[in-house]
Design an enzyme around this catalytic site. Structure first.
Site, PDB file in Angstrom:
ATOM      1  N   SER A 189       2.766   2.941 -15.997  1.00 10.05           N
ATOM      2  CA  SER A 189       1.578   3.414 -16.721  1.00 10.05           C
ATOM      3  C   SER A 189       0.374   3.425 -15.791  1.00 10.05           C
ATOM      4  O   SER A 189       0.201   2.516 -14.979  1.00 10.05           O
ATOM      5  CB  SER A 189       1.244   2.476 -17.892  1.00 10.05           C
ATOM      6  OG  SER A 189       2.343   2.309 -18.750  1.00 10.05           O
ATOM      7  N   LEU A 215      -6.367  -8.054 -19.071  1.00 12.36           N
ATOM      8  CA  LEU A 215      -5.250  -7.777 -18.155  1.00 12.36           C
ATOM      9  C   LEU A 215      -4.408  -6.584 -18.623  1.00 12.36           C
ATOM     10  O   LEU A 215      -3.904  -6.586 -19.755  1.00 12.36           O
ATOM     11  CB  LEU A 215      -4.365  -9.024 -18.048  1.00 12.36           C
ATOM     12  CG  LEU A 215      -3.129  -8.892 -17.167  1.00 12.36           C
ATOM     13  CD1 LEU A 215      -3.526  -8.765 -15.702  1.00 12.36           C
ATOM     14  CD2 LEU A 215      -2.190 -10.069 -17.367  1.00 12.36           C
ATOM     15  N   ASP A 216      -4.239  -5.607 -17.726  1.00 16.36           N
ATOM     16  CA  ASP A 216      -3.368  -4.445 -17.980  1.00 16.36           C
ATOM     17  C   ASP A 216      -3.630  -3.818 -19.342  1.00 16.36           C
ATOM     18  O   ASP A 216      -2.709  -3.398 -20.055  1.00 16.36           O
ATOM     19  CB  ASP A 216      -1.886  -4.848 -17.850  1.00 16.36           C
ATOM     20  CG  ASP A 216      -1.573  -5.354 -16.451  1.00 16.36           C
ATOM     21  OD1 ASP A 216      -2.181  -4.837 -15.492  1.00 16.36           O
ATOM     22  OD2 ASP A 216      -0.756  -6.269 -16.311  1.00 16.36           O
ATOM     23  N   ASN A 259      -5.871   1.762 -12.911  1.00 14.98           N
ATOM     24  CA  ASN A 259      -4.851   0.831 -12.422  1.00 14.98           C
ATOM     25  C   ASN A 259      -3.476   1.432 -12.684  1.00 14.98           C
ATOM     26  O   ASN A 259      -3.280   2.153 -13.655  1.00 14.98           O
ATOM     27  CB  ASN A 259      -4.961  -0.513 -13.145  1.00 14.98           C
ATOM     28  CG  ASN A 259      -3.969  -1.528 -12.614  1.00 14.98           C
ATOM     29  OD1 ASN A 259      -3.752  -1.613 -11.389  1.00 14.98           O
ATOM     30  ND2 ASN A 259      -3.353  -2.297 -13.490  1.00 14.98           N
ATOM     31  N   ARG A 285      -5.766  -8.965  -8.189  1.00 10.76           N
ATOM     32  CA  ARG A 285      -6.752  -9.831  -8.831  1.00 10.76           C
ATOM     33  C   ARG A 285      -7.407  -9.103 -10.000  1.00 10.76           C
ATOM     34  O   ARG A 285      -7.603  -7.889  -9.942  1.00 10.76           O
ATOM     35  CB  ARG A 285      -7.817 -10.249  -7.812  1.00 10.76           C
ATOM     36  CG  ARG A 285      -7.212 -10.870  -6.564  1.00 10.76           C
ATOM     37  CD  ARG A 285      -8.228 -11.603  -5.757  1.00 10.76           C
ATOM     38  NE  ARG A 285      -8.624 -12.833  -6.397  1.00 10.76           N
ATOM     39  CZ  ARG A 285      -7.906 -13.953  -6.383  1.00 10.76           C
ATOM     40  NH1 ARG A 285      -6.751 -13.994  -5.769  1.00 10.76           N
ATOM     41  NH2 ARG A 285      -8.321 -15.040  -6.980  1.00 10.76           N
ATOM     42  N   ARG A 337     -14.727 -17.008  -8.841  1.00 11.36           N
ATOM     43  CA  ARG A 337     -14.360 -15.614  -9.103  1.00 11.36           C
ATOM     44  C   ARG A 337     -15.601 -14.722  -9.183  1.00 11.36           C
ATOM     45  O   ARG A 337     -15.602 -13.589  -8.716  1.00 11.36           O
ATOM     46  CB  ARG A 337     -13.589 -15.580 -10.429  1.00 11.36           C
ATOM     47  CG  ARG A 337     -12.840 -14.311 -10.609  1.00 11.36           C
ATOM     48  CD  ARG A 337     -12.033 -14.352 -11.882  1.00 11.36           C
ATOM     49  NE  ARG A 337     -12.221 -13.102 -12.580  1.00 11.36           N
ATOM     50  CZ  ARG A 337     -11.857 -12.882 -13.817  1.00 11.36           C
ATOM     51  NH1 ARG A 337     -11.293 -13.814 -14.519  1.00 11.36           N
ATOM     52  NH2 ARG A 337     -12.063 -11.704 -14.368  1.00 11.36           N
ATOM     53  N   GLY A 344       0.793  -1.230   0.000  1.00 15.57           N
ATOM     54  CA  GLY A 344       0.000   0.000   0.000  1.00 15.57           C
ATOM     55  C   GLY A 344       0.824   1.277   0.000  1.00 15.57           C
ATOM     56  O   GLY A 344       0.355   2.309   0.493  1.00 15.57           O
ATOM     57  N   SER A 345       2.018   1.248  -0.604  1.00 10.57           N
ATOM     58  CA  SER A 345       2.791   2.502  -0.637  1.00 10.57           C
ATOM     59  C   SER A 345       2.144   3.524  -1.568  1.00 10.57           C
ATOM     60  O   SER A 345       2.247   4.732  -1.336  1.00 10.57           O
ATOM     61  CB  SER A 345       4.248   2.246  -1.015  1.00 10.57           C
ATOM     62  OG  SER A 345       4.361   1.815  -2.347  1.00 10.57           O
ATOM     63  N   ASN A 346       1.481   3.066  -2.613  1.00 10.91           N
ATOM     64  CA  ASN A 346       0.750   4.013  -3.471  1.00 10.91           C
ATOM     65  C   ASN A 346      -0.440   4.600  -2.725  1.00 10.91           C
ATOM     66  O   ASN A 346      -0.740   5.794  -2.858  1.00 10.91           O
ATOM     67  CB  ASN A 346       0.290   3.328  -4.758  1.00 10.91           C
ATOM     68  CG  ASN A 346       1.395   3.264  -5.786  1.00 10.91           C
ATOM     69  OD1 ASN A 346       1.721   4.248  -6.429  1.00 10.91           O
ATOM     70  ND2 ASN A 346       2.013   2.095  -5.906  1.00 10.91           N
ATOM     71  N   LEU A 370     -10.501  -8.039 -12.318  1.00  8.83           N
ATOM     72  CA  LEU A 370     -11.929  -7.819 -12.095  1.00  8.83           C
ATOM     73  C   LEU A 370     -12.708  -8.393 -13.274  1.00  8.83           C
ATOM     74  O   LEU A 370     -12.280  -8.252 -14.425  1.00  8.83           O
ATOM     75  CB  LEU A 370     -12.197  -6.320 -11.964  1.00  8.83           C
ATOM     76  CG  LEU A 370     -11.496  -5.661 -10.777  1.00  8.83           C
ATOM     77  CD1 LEU A 370     -11.573  -4.143 -10.875  1.00  8.83           C
ATOM     78  CD2 LEU A 370     -12.097  -6.152  -9.454  1.00  8.83           C
ATOM     79  N   HIS A 389       0.464   0.301 -13.315  1.00  2.38           N
ATOM     80  CA  HIS A 389       1.203  -0.911 -13.709  1.00  2.38           C
ATOM     81  C   HIS A 389       2.671  -0.559 -13.934  1.00  2.38           C
ATOM     82  O   HIS A 389       2.972   0.440 -14.593  1.00  2.38           O
ATOM     83  CB  HIS A 389       0.593  -1.496 -14.985  1.00  2.38           C
ATOM     84  CG  HIS A 389       1.299  -2.730 -15.448  1.00  2.38           C
ATOM     85  ND1 HIS A 389       1.125  -3.950 -14.832  1.00  2.38           N
ATOM     86  CD2 HIS A 389       2.204  -2.926 -16.427  1.00  2.38           C
ATOM     87  CE1 HIS A 389       1.889  -4.850 -15.430  1.00  2.38           C
ATOM     88  NE2 HIS A 389       2.559  -4.251 -16.403  1.00  2.38           N
TER      89      HIS A 389
HETATM   90  C1  GRF Z   1       3.108  -1.219  -7.670  1.00  6.49           C
HETATM   91  O1  GRF Z   1       4.404  -1.391  -8.144  1.00  6.49           O
HETATM   92  C2  GRF Z   1       2.119  -1.166  -8.786  1.00  6.49           C
HETATM   93  O2  GRF Z   1       2.677  -0.720  -9.999  1.00  6.49           O
HETATM   94  C3  GRF Z   1       1.692  -2.601  -8.944  1.00  6.49           C
HETATM   95  O3  GRF Z   1       1.721  -3.118  -7.633  1.00  6.49           O
HETATM   96  C4  GRF Z   1       2.653  -2.390  -6.849  1.00  6.49           C
HETATM   97  C5  GRF Z   1       1.944  -1.977  -5.593  1.00  6.49           C
HETATM   98  O4  GRF Z   1       2.825  -1.417  -4.654  1.00  6.49           O
HETATM   99  N1  GRF Z   1       0.394  -2.689  -9.567  1.00  6.49           N
HETATM  100  P1  GRF Z   1       2.230  -0.823  -3.300  1.00  6.49           P
HETATM  101  O5  GRF Z   1       1.376  -1.907  -2.652  1.00  6.49           O
HETATM  102  O6  GRF Z   1       1.434   0.391  -3.635  1.00  6.49           O
HETATM  103  O7  GRF Z   1       3.443  -0.510  -2.476  1.00  6.49           O
END
Ligand code: GRF
Length: 214
Positions: free
Chosen positions: A139, A147-148, A110, A94, A68, A15-17, A96, A112
């Site tokens: 991105s 996917l992505d 998302n 996961r 799922r 969860g750093s983002n 969706l 990525h």
């Molecule tokens: C990130 O690198 C993101 O690009 C990918 O998963 C990672 C999540 O990192 N989808 P965090 O949990 O936000 O630290």
């Protein structure tokens, strides 16, 4: 100031983002409200981050569902009670299903760790190193059932140095991600980027050129 945008953030782990988004809101750089954090893993560290900031945390553990589709229905019910403007996938591991995506069509983002459409899927850093790429990146895109996939909203790039390891790319990527997600959300919040119901995106920002997100 206009009304904040309402977000539900989906996570599976660190969860750093999520933290970067929380910090941007708390220091006034992002006009948004996180209504809830939903995790498919009960021990995700991101849930602790949410709790520290008095944000509702919800666990929807896929192991509690037969398939799922049932899991996605449970996710949907949980999100619907918050009625967010946008769903932010931030390390949610996961896919969706089409029903879920349709319910929030063009309102799910998302992030990525690659320059899409290159390197979809997992282990992007390892594959980039194996292929001796000179450049790598991040991105943010609208989520579709593939996917992505889905329209790319913002990309950031960084050079791959000769002696870089997976951890170096992880570090560089995260640094970029933590500036990109809050920046993109703020563009949406202030109307610099407008996403129509049909998926057409209007923006006055370049999506794939080096940008300083400071
Ligand atoms: C990130 O690198 C993101 O690009 C990918 O998963 C990672 C999540 O990192 N989808 P965090 O949990 O936000 O630290």
């Amino acid at each position: 100031m206009s009304e904040p945008i309402n977000l539900v953030v989906f996570i599976s782990g660190n969860g750093s983002n999520l933290q970067a988004i929380i910090d941007a809101i708390e220091c006034g750089q992002l006009n948004a409200r996180i209504q809830a954090v939903i995790s498919d893993e009960a021990d995700a560290y991101g849930l602790a981050r949410a709790e520290l900031h008095d944000i509702t945390g919800v666990v929807v553990d896929h192991r509690n569902y037969n398939n799922r589709n049932e899991f996605d229905q449970a996710l949907l019910q949980n999100v619907n009670q918050f009625n967010p403007d946008y769903i932010v996938l931030a390390g949610f591991m996961r896919m969706l299903d089409p029903d879920f995506v349709e319910a929030y069509q063009n309102r799910i983002f998302n992030i990525h760790p690659s320059i899409l459409p290159n390197y979809k899927g997992l282990n992007t850093h390892r594959r980039v190193l194996e292929n001796r790429e000179k450049e790598h990146g991040v991105s943010i895109h609208l989520v579709t059932a593939a996917l992505d996939d889905g329209p790319i909203l913002l990309q950031g790039r960084y050079p791959v140095e000769q002696d870089d390891k997976v951890e170096d790319l992880q570090y560089k990527g995260h640094e970029l991600e933590h500036r990109m997600y809050p920046a993109l959300l703020q563009w949406i919040s202030q109307g610099d980027m407008v996403i129509l119901d049909n998926g057409i995106v209007f923006q006055n920002r370049p999506i794939n050129q080096p940008v300083s997100f400071k």
